[in-house]
Scaffold this active site. Sequence first.
Site, PDB file in Angstrom:
ATOM      1  N   HIS A  91     -12.156  13.636  13.363  1.00 28.34           N
ATOM      2  CA  HIS A  91     -13.323  13.258  14.139  1.00 28.34           C
ATOM      3  C   HIS A  91     -14.550  13.974  13.556  1.00 28.34           C
ATOM      4  CE1 HIS A  91     -11.834  16.899  16.446  1.00 28.34           C
ATOM      5  NE2 HIS A  91     -13.079  17.251  16.165  1.00 28.34           N
TER       6      HIS A  91
HETATM    7  P1  TYD Z   1      -9.445  18.013  19.589  1.00 24.20           P
HETATM    8  O1  TYD Z   1     -10.814  18.564  19.463  1.00 24.20           O
HETATM    9  O2  TYD Z   1      -9.252  16.552  19.291  1.00 24.20           O
HETATM   10  O3  TYD Z   1      -8.442  18.868  18.688  1.00 24.20           O
HETATM   11  P2  TYD Z   1      -8.333  18.972  17.087  1.00 24.20           P
HETATM   12  O4  TYD Z   1      -9.710  18.948  16.515  1.00 24.20           O
HETATM   13  O5  TYD Z   1      -7.618  20.264  16.863  1.00 24.20           O
HETATM   14  O6  TYD Z   1      -7.512  17.794  16.632  1.00 24.20           O
HETATM   15  O7  TYD Z   1      -8.915  18.353  21.036  1.00 24.20           O
HETATM   16  C1  TYD Z   1      -7.554  18.151  21.404  1.00 24.20           C
HETATM   17  C2  TYD Z   1      -7.498  18.032  22.921  1.00 24.20           C
HETATM   18  O8  TYD Z   1      -7.947  19.251  23.514  1.00 24.20           O
HETATM   19  C3  TYD Z   1      -8.378  16.924  23.467  1.00 24.20           C
HETATM   20  O9  TYD Z   1      -7.693  16.319  24.558  1.00 24.20           O
HETATM   21  C4  TYD Z   1      -9.598  17.632  23.990  1.00 24.20           C
HETATM   22  C5  TYD Z   1      -9.075  19.005  24.359  1.00 24.20           C
HETATM   23  N1  TYD Z   1     -10.068  20.068  24.166  1.00 24.20           N
HETATM   24  C6  TYD Z   1     -10.664  20.649  25.269  1.00 24.20           C
HETATM   25  O10 TYD Z   1     -10.383  20.298  26.420  1.00 24.20           O
HETATM   26  N2  TYD Z   1     -11.593  21.632  25.070  1.00 24.20           N
HETATM   27  C7  TYD Z   1     -11.927  22.057  23.832  1.00 24.20           C
HETATM   28  O11 TYD Z   1     -12.792  22.973  23.685  1.00 24.20           O
HETATM   29  C8  TYD Z   1     -11.316  21.438  22.690  1.00 24.20           C
HETATM   30  C9  TYD Z   1     -11.666  21.868  21.287  1.00 24.20           C
HETATM   31  C10 TYD Z   1     -10.384  20.455  22.905  1.00 24.20           C
END
Ligand code: TYD
Length: 143
Positions: A55
């Site tokens: 993303h």
């Molecule tokens: P995501 O940012 O997509 O993780 P990565 O970049 O490691 O793939 O987040 C994964 C899940 O965690 C998503 O459901 C959103 C949640 N999340 C939060 O609730 N708070 C946060 O600060 C972060 C970074 C993620």
Amino acid sequence: MNTIKKTKLSHIIKVPHIADEASLCVVEETKSVPFPIKRVYYIFNSPENTPRGKHAHKKTQQLLFCIRGKVTLLLDNGLEKEAIVIDKPNEGVFLDAMMWHEMHSFSKDAILLVFASDLYSESDYIRDYKTFIQLAQKNLWLS
Ligand code: TYD
């Protein structure tokens, strides 16, 4: 500001590492982090073959450290790509807004520590690659 190494698409910020019988690294706002820190999160126990990220953020800027183990970070600004292996606890990669990023090849013991400029908001995410490319290329051409 701590030492900065330029990479193709980003900057690596080297923070102070105090080595006595242990290792102590210091991350300070202004000196190490080029934005006010609103949020800190960490990722661990990530399966080796499961990429994360995939993303970009519309506004949020981040500074990402691999404080244990090793991870490959893929960056993509919409025009160019770069792979950076991160495995040094005192070297953080700056993740600017509108930078598509993916984390691959987590070592079993990998721990990522991330400082972010904003609170979590799903509306700040661009999770569709085609949408990202369209927005990023429009921004780059306009700038
Ligand atoms: P995501 O940012 O997509 O993780 P990565 O970049 O490691 O793939 O987040 C994964 C899940 O965690 C998503 O459901 C959103 C949640 N999340 C939060 O609730 N708070 C946060 O600060 C972060 C970074 C993620």
